[in-house]
Design an enzyme around this catalytic site. Sequence first.
Site, mmCIF file in Angstrom:
data_model
loop_
_atom_site.group_PDB
_atom_site.id
_atom_site.type_symbol
_atom_site.label_atom_id
_atom_site.label_comp_id
_atom_site.label_asym_id
_atom_site.label_seq_id
_atom_site.Cartn_x
_atom_site.Cartn_y
_atom_site.Cartn_z
ATOM 1 N N CYS A 76 0.744 -1.254 0.088
ATOM 2 C CA CYS A 76 0.007 -0.021 0.167
ATOM 3 C C CYS A 76 0.749 1.377 0.035
ATOM 4 C CB CYS A 76 -0.961 0.064 1.223
ATOM 5 S SG CYS A 76 -0.052 -0.211 2.967
ATOM 6 N N HIS A 115 2.065 5.404 9.657
ATOM 7 C CA HIS A 115 1.173 4.441 9.225
ATOM 8 C C HIS A 115 0.271 3.975 10.243
ATOM 9 C CE1 HIS A 115 -0.110 0.626 6.982
ATOM 10 N NE2 HIS A 115 0.560 1.193 6.088
#
Length: 340
Positions: free
Chosen positions: A153, A180
């Site tokens: 991602c 994150h």
Amino acid sequence: MSINVGINGFGRIGRLVMRAAAKNPAINIVAVNDPFIPVDYMEYMYKYDTVHGRCGQEVSHCKESKTLTIDGNTIKLFGEMDPSKISWGDAGADYVVESTGVFTSTEKASMHMKGGAKKVIISAPSADAPMFVMGVNHEEYQSAMDVVSNASCTTNCLAPLAKVINEVYGIQEGLMTTVHASTATQLVVDGPARGGKDWRGGRAAVANLIPSSTGAAKAVGKVIPELNGVLTGMAVRCPTPDVSMVDLTVKLKKGCTKDEMLATLKAASEGDELKGVLGYTDHAVVSQDFVHDNRSSIVDGTACIALNDTFHKVISWYDNEWGYSNRLVDLAVFMSTVDK
């Protein structure tokens, strides 16, 4: 004409790929394999999601036939530990999404072909499978490639940025930090780290900012060979359930003002090549504003800064679950156009 797809692993990405596929008429999910989730629990997990809400579809299950039915479409369910024993061919699945996080090498992912799969897309970085990022290098895919990776991602967020900046100004060197969201590999409270190596990874995800390693920046060198060895980075895991942010600091070969950099990125986000992949905003946004955003990378113009014309920091948001899952679906569809 739609392509028939199977999903191995009904975790965060597996379930969201299935939701994303439901919105794309070019994809037909025909089978799911997960040895750890009973049929009735699969229905529940697909229906409800803390981050992304209810699925908005009619969902039912049948224990006897081991199937899920979603808006009238029947999906065959398997519970095999060994990928080579999953009867993908009998279920009609030509493409398989490998989303367990376990079978990430070409050799291991290829085991799906013993059950009738023709192509495998790994929903994680791979040490040896060709890696593709939509909008960056996906057109390099060739039909002879049976196992491919959709990268991570974070690489899907970073690579479009790096591509645009490098093509226009040239990147001499760069460091990336991804701020994150927490993921399923972390623990709610302190405990033994999974795998035993990342001790900080075993600390409570809900109470800490946790520095961590990531190969996302180095992986950009695999999808943009010109940047091999030019970028590296790290992650800081945060106590939020979804949405992450890339902080890319670069030294440019060709200088530009901050306004010129932002204009370049905004223009790229509006161009055909990266439309739907790269986005741009100049609003005062925060992470929750990007939950369920299906783009890979959304530049935050008001958060970007520059020390001088050759030293810039670019900030870009991404829904690390939904954006990534949509790109995986896009990659499968693109592959089918090459394979036909």
